[in-house]
Scaffold this motif. Structure first.
Motif, mmCIF file in Angstrom:
data_model
loop_
_atom_site.group_PDB
_atom_site.id
_atom_site.type_symbol
_atom_site.label_atom_id
_atom_site.label_comp_id
_atom_site.label_asym_id
_atom_site.label_seq_id
_atom_site.Cartn_x
_atom_site.Cartn_y
_atom_site.Cartn_z
ATOM 1 N N TYR A 136 1.130 -1.457 -0.386
ATOM 2 C CA TYR A 136 -0.307 -0.144 0.228
ATOM 3 C C TYR A 136 0.977 1.405 -0.536
ATOM 4 C CZ TYR A 136 -3.959 -3.294 1.214
ATOM 5 O OH TYR A 136 -4.712 -4.020 1.218
ATOM 6 N N SER A 137 0.257 2.340 -0.645
ATOM 7 C CA SER A 137 1.099 3.872 -0.672
ATOM 8 C C SER A 137 0.218 5.113 -0.535
ATOM 9 C CB SER A 137 1.541 3.713 -1.968
ATOM 10 O OG SER A 137 1.381 3.428 -3.415
ATOM 11 N N TYR A 138 0.461 5.438 0.277
ATOM 12 C CA TYR A 138 -0.469 6.664 0.280
ATOM 13 C C TYR A 138 -0.385 8.514 -0.132
ATOM 14 C CZ TYR A 138 -2.752 3.254 2.970
ATOM 15 O OH TYR A 138 -3.031 2.152 3.812
ATOM 16 N N ILE A 150 -5.082 9.647 -1.652
ATOM 17 C CA ILE A 150 -5.364 8.413 -2.407
ATOM 18 C C ILE A 150 -4.505 7.322 -2.244
ATOM 19 C CG2 ILE A 150 -5.858 8.085 -4.859
ATOM 20 C CD1 ILE A 150 -5.765 10.619 -5.524
ATOM 21 N N GLU A 151 -5.065 5.575 -1.818
ATOM 22 C CA GLU A 151 -4.192 4.555 -1.638
ATOM 23 C C GLU A 151 -4.186 4.090 -2.925
ATOM 24 O OE1 GLU A 151 -5.178 1.772 1.849
ATOM 25 O OE2 GLU A 151 -6.961 0.645 0.005
ATOM 26 N N THR A 152 -2.908 3.358 -2.634
ATOM 27 C CA THR A 152 -2.425 2.538 -4.215
ATOM 28 C C THR A 152 -1.958 1.084 -3.711
ATOM 29 O OG1 THR A 152 -1.664 4.485 -5.607
ATOM 30 C CG2 THR A 152 -1.771 2.419 -6.681
ATOM 31 N N MET A 153 -2.902 -0.150 -4.415
ATOM 32 C CA MET A 153 -2.686 -0.622 -3.829
ATOM 33 C C MET A 153 -1.536 -1.914 -4.756
ATOM 34 S SD MET A 153 -3.592 -3.952 -3.479
ATOM 35 C CE MET A 153 -5.789 -4.653 -3.582
ATOM 36 N N HIS A 154 -1.204 -2.391 -4.678
ATOM 37 C CA HIS A 154 -0.657 -3.744 -5.570
ATOM 38 C C HIS A 154 -0.317 -4.979 -5.114
ATOM 39 C CE1 HIS A 154 1.796 -5.523 -8.857
ATOM 40 N NE2 HIS A 154 2.802 -5.307 -7.634
ATOM 41 N N SER A 155 -1.201 -6.153 -4.888
ATOM 42 C CA SER A 155 -0.334 -7.466 -4.863
ATOM 43 C C SER A 155 0.365 -8.168 -5.372
ATOM 44 C CB SER A 155 -2.176 -7.844 -4.865
ATOM 45 O OG SER A 155 -2.289 -9.827 -3.393
ATOM 46 N N ILE A 156 0.664 -9.406 -5.149
ATOM 47 C CA ILE A 156 1.425 -10.176 -6.118
ATOM 48 C C ILE A 156 1.341 -11.783 -4.825
ATOM 49 C CG2 ILE A 156 4.086 -11.084 -6.400
ATOM 50 C CD1 ILE A 156 4.453 -7.989 -6.601
ATOM 51 N N VAL A 157 0.821 -12.982 -5.438
ATOM 52 C CA VAL A 157 0.934 -13.885 -5.239
ATOM 53 C C VAL A 157 1.715 -15.252 -6.674
ATOM 54 C CG1 VAL A 157 -1.192 -15.277 -4.137
ATOM 55 C CG2 VAL A 157 -1.631 -13.405 -4.782
ATOM 56 N N GLN A 158 2.383 -16.038 -5.088
ATOM 57 C CA GLN A 158 3.223 -17.265 -5.899
ATOM 58 C C GLN A 158 2.944 -17.740 -5.366
ATOM 59 O OE1 GLN A 158 7.037 -15.206 -5.222
ATOM 60 N NE2 GLN A 158 7.448 -16.129 -7.545
ATOM 61 N N VAL A 159 2.878 -19.112 -6.141
ATOM 62 C CA VAL A 159 2.136 -20.337 -5.219
ATOM 63 C C VAL A 159 2.641 -21.532 -6.323
ATOM 64 C CG1 VAL A 159 0.217 -22.027 -4.922
ATOM 65 C CG2 VAL A 159 0.002 -19.596 -5.272
ATOM 66 N N LEU A 160 4.002 -22.283 -5.557
ATOM 67 C CA LEU A 160 5.371 -22.791 -6.359
ATOM 68 C C LEU A 160 5.094 -24.328 -5.672
ATOM 69 C CD1 LEU A 160 7.508 -20.667 -6.187
ATOM 70 C CD2 LEU A 160 6.057 -21.276 -7.733
ATOM 71 N N ALA A 161 5.267 -25.759 -6.330
ATOM 72 C CA ALA A 161 5.226 -26.574 -5.858
ATOM 73 C C ALA A 161 6.660 -26.699 -5.322
ATOM 74 C CB ALA A 161 4.771 -27.770 -6.708
ATOM 75 N N CYS A 162 7.262 -27.200 -4.214
ATOM 76 C CA CYS A 162 7.730 -27.666 -3.309
ATOM 77 C C CYS A 162 8.163 -28.811 -2.766
ATOM 78 C CB CYS A 162 8.275 -26.573 -1.979
ATOM 79 S SG CYS A 162 6.564 -27.078 -0.764
#
Length: 259
Positions: free
Chosen positions: A11-13, A247-259
């Motif tokens: 999040y950034s503002y 003003i709020e800015t949102m950025h999301s990252i998701v990683q799903v990996l086999a291990c």
């Protein structure tokens, strides 16, 4: 199968923010489908861990200082049990999920659609309904937002997994079936970057059944459960409030990996 999840939300503002509080539901739980080997949530400020009305793990985090950026990170390893074919069982009365919510209302056209696809209530016809919903509402990334209701998505004929879940829940409830919204993660081989996922479970013949409309998956063999509720708002990964911030800015990252 063991899966490693890395979920970062930044999040950034535009102006300084302060006195904020977040309600975070980003922590998977142990059940017959999954065993949480390790999991950690990093969030600035003070935090408390509780359970909500649906028995989801609920973290409350508060910041009493001035800031313009904030990052919430969740990561860990979950081992999936590929044997169970039904959804998870719990002690919550299934008919709690029959309660109406603004996001899962059903208009006359949607009711007619549901009854046409499901003249007789059984698993096969519900799978046909799930297929029909995806054909009618194609998956279009970033075509909607968290405030889009089931009726909005049905009328606009486009949406994402959240919308498919809301529409399917609304239609199932119109058929007299308890249906719930599930949030979590989906593992797809050879794809490392995925958005957090949502799907539906329907209570039929004293069991919960998985209906992942967006991916046409009906066995939760690649799904990590995080929270269940009546709609998105019951299971939202992060909800909160703050003083100031502009003003709020949102950025999301998701990683799903086999291990």
């Amino acid at each position: 199968m063991k899966l490693m999840v890395n979920h970062q939300t930044h999040y950034s503002y535009s102006e300084a923010a302060l006195n904020s509080i977040q309600y975070i539901k980003m922590m998977p739980f142990n059940n017959r489908h999954q065993n949480v080997k390790s999991w950690d949530i990093s969030v600035p400020g003070e935090k408390q861990i509780k359970r909500d009305a649906f028995n989801n793990i609920w973290i409350t985090s508060s910041q009493r200082y001035v800031y313009q950026q904030m990052t919430i990170m969740a990561q860990g390893i979950v081992e999936l049990n590929l044997t169970p074919e039904n959804g998870i069982d719990d002690q919550i009365n299934p008919y709690l999920f029959m309660q109406p919510t603004p996001s899962t209302m059903c208009n006359a056209e949607m009711k007619e659609f549901a009854h046409r696809c499901v003249p007789v209530i059984n698993h096969e016809n519900l799978m046909y309904l799930a297929t029909s919903v995806l054909e009618y509402i194609p998956y279009v990334p970033q075509s909607t937002n968290v405030n889009t209701t089931a009726i909005d998505a049905f009328q606009n004929r486009q949406g994402v997994c959240q919308d498919h879940s809301h529409v399917f829940i609304a239609m199932c409830k119109s058929l007299g079936l308890a249906a719930r919204y599930v949030s979590g993660y989906l593992f797809v081989p050879n794809i490392s970057h995925l958005a957090s996922h949502a799907w539906t479970e329907v209570y039929l013949n004293n069991s919960w059944y998985c209906f992942d409309v967006s991916n046409q998956l009906f066995i939760p063999s690649s799904h990590i459960y995080v929270a269940v509720g009546r709609d998105y708002w019951d299971v939202a990964p992060v909800r909160g409030m703050r003083e100031k911030g502009g003003i709020e800015t949102m950025h999301s990252i998701v990683q799903v990996l086999a291990c």
